[in-house]
Write a protein that holds these residues in place. Structure first.
Motif, short mmCIF file in Angstrom:
data_model
loop_
_atom_site.label_atom_id
_atom_site.label_comp_id
_atom_site.label_asym_id
_atom_site.label_seq_id
_atom_site.Cartn_x
_atom_site.Cartn_y
_atom_site.Cartn_z
N LYS A 163 0.92 -1.18 -0.12
CA LYS A 163 0.03 0.00 -0.21
C LYS A 163 0.76 1.11 0.11
CE LYS A 163 -3.44 2.57 2.65
NZ LYS A 163 -4.12 2.73 4.00
N GLY A 164 1.95 1.02 0.78
CA GLY A 164 2.72 2.51 0.85
C GLY A 164 3.64 2.55 -0.49
N GLU A 165 3.93 1.59 -1.00
CA GLU A 165 4.71 1.50 -2.24
C GLU A 165 3.77 2.14 -3.71
OE1 GLU A 165 6.33 -2.23 -3.19
OE2 GLU A 165 7.69 -2.14 -1.72
N LEU A 166 2.60 1.67 -3.54
CA LEU A 166 1.59 1.94 -4.46
C LEU A 166 1.19 3.37 -4.18
CD1 LEU A 166 -0.79 -1.14 -4.56
CD2 LEU A 166 0.65 -0.23 -6.36
N GLU A 167 0.96 3.90 -3.00
CA GLU A 167 0.46 5.40 -2.59
C GLU A 167 1.61 6.23 -3.08
OE1 GLU A 167 -0.37 5.56 1.70
OE2 GLU A 167 -2.52 4.87 1.13
N GLN A 168 2.93 5.73 -2.92
CA GLN A 168 3.90 6.49 -3.36
C GLN A 168 3.94 6.66 -4.96
OE1 GLN A 168 7.65 4.99 -2.03
NE2 GLN A 168 7.43 5.99 0.22
N GLY A 169 3.84 5.60 -5.67
CA GLY A 169 3.71 5.57 -7.15
C GLY A 169 2.59 6.26 -7.63
N ILE A 170 1.30 6.23 -6.83
CA ILE A 170 0.41 7.15 -7.37
C ILE A 170 0.54 8.64 -7.26
CG2 ILE A 170 -2.10 7.67 -6.83
CD1 ILE A 170 -2.49 4.66 -6.09
N ALA A 171 1.34 8.90 -6.10
CA ALA A 171 1.83 10.40 -6.23
C ALA A 171 2.67 10.75 -6.89
CB ALA A 171 2.27 10.59 -4.57
N ALA A 172 3.52 9.83 -7.45
CA ALA A 172 4.53 10.19 -8.48
C ALA A 172 3.93 10.38 -9.86
CB ALA A 172 5.72 9.21 -8.50
N LEU A 173 2.83 9.50 -9.92
CA LEU A 173 2.18 9.68 -11.42
C LEU A 173 1.26 11.15 -11.52
CD1 LEU A 173 0.64 6.13 -11.83
CD2 LEU A 173 2.27 7.31 -13.29
N HIS A 174 0.55 11.10 -10.13
CA HIS A 174 -0.02 12.54 -10.26
C HIS A 174 0.77 13.60 -10.31
CE1 HIS A 174 -4.04 11.52 -9.08
NE2 HIS A 174 -3.54 10.71 -8.05
N ARG A 175 1.99 13.66 -9.85
CA ARG A 175 3.11 14.82 -10.12
C ARG A 175 3.35 14.73 -11.85
NH1 ARG A 175 5.23 13.09 -5.20
NH2 ARG A 175 6.77 11.95 -6.33
N ALA A 176 3.83 13.50 -12.18
CA ALA A 176 4.25 13.46 -13.50
C ALA A 176 3.06 14.04 -14.49
CB ALA A 176 4.46 12.24 -13.85
N THR A 177 1.63 13.59 -14.14
CA THR A 177 0.89 13.88 -14.89
C THR A 177 0.43 15.46 -14.91
OG1 THR A 177 -0.58 11.91 -14.30
CG2 THR A 177 -1.69 13.70 -15.24
N ASN A 178 0.62 16.01 -13.97
CA ASN A 178 0.62 17.61 -13.66
C ASN A 178 1.78 18.14 -14.20
OD1 ASN A 178 -1.66 17.49 -12.08
ND2 ASN A 178 -0.53 17.61 -10.25
#
Length: 193
Positions: A163-178
């Motif tokens: 969960k922690g890894e996925l949450e970090q990946g999702i946060a990175a994807l949001h930043r990259a998308t932005n």
């Protein structure tokens, strides 16, 4: 001297007690009726003896009168004793009947309790036969529970890590998308100009 008529006829004063040896047992009501009749007879004898005493003049007549008085008193005492005995006999009959009923009820209840004891002994034997299997099942259940708890703890730990890894990946994807969406807008603006 001539005797008074009441003293002359000794048969009037003679009371023969009833023969109780051959008599059938009496009920409480019959005993009461006989007791009343005996009391009435004793009163008559006492009255006749009183008249005889008043009219008696010779010493022999007085002795006869005294003996008759004594006889009437003895008969009255006998009647009183018979009444007491009859009351006691009635009490004994009633108490005996009640006690016999109580004993019969207790014996019936005792038989029911003995049957219940036998039934419960059978149930106890059956339950004692099941007890080793139930203990074995309980031990297996405890072992299975401990194993399941260890597995669940491991799965929880893995889930938390993932969960922690996925949450970090999702946060990175949001930043990259932005970041990419901001860069794409700049390109569109540049082509429009």
């Amino acid at each position: 001297a001539a005797r008074p008529a009441a003293v002359q006829d000794h048969r009037l004063l003679r009371l023969v007690p009833p023969d109780r040896s051959s008599a059938a047992p009496r009920s409480c009501a019959q005993s009461s009726a006989l007791r009343e009749a005996g009391t009435t007879a004793a009163m008559r004898v006492t009255g006749i003896a009183f008249l005889a005493t008043a009219q008696a003049s010779s010493p022999v007549d007085r002795v006869v009168t005294l003996l008759k008085d004594l006889r009437s008193k003895i008969e009255a005492d006998g009647n009183n004793e018979q009444r007491n005995y009859d009351d006691y006999a009635c009490w004994c009959e009633n108490t005996n009947a009640a006690k016999a009923k109580d004993i019969a009820d207790a014996n019936s209840h005792l038989e029911q309790l003995q049957n219940e004891i036998e039934s419960r002994k059978g149930q106890l034997g059956s339950l004692e036969a099941e007890l080793p299997q139930l203990r074995k099942n309980l031990a297996e259940s405890k072992k299975s529970k401990a194993s399941a708890e260890a597995m669940r703890a491991k799965q929880t730990e893995e889930y938390t890590e993932t969960k922690g890894e996925l949450e970090q990946g999702i946060a990175a994807l949001h930043r990259a998308t932005n970041a990419l969406s901001g860069a794409g807008m700049n390109m569109e603006l540049a082509s429009l100009l």
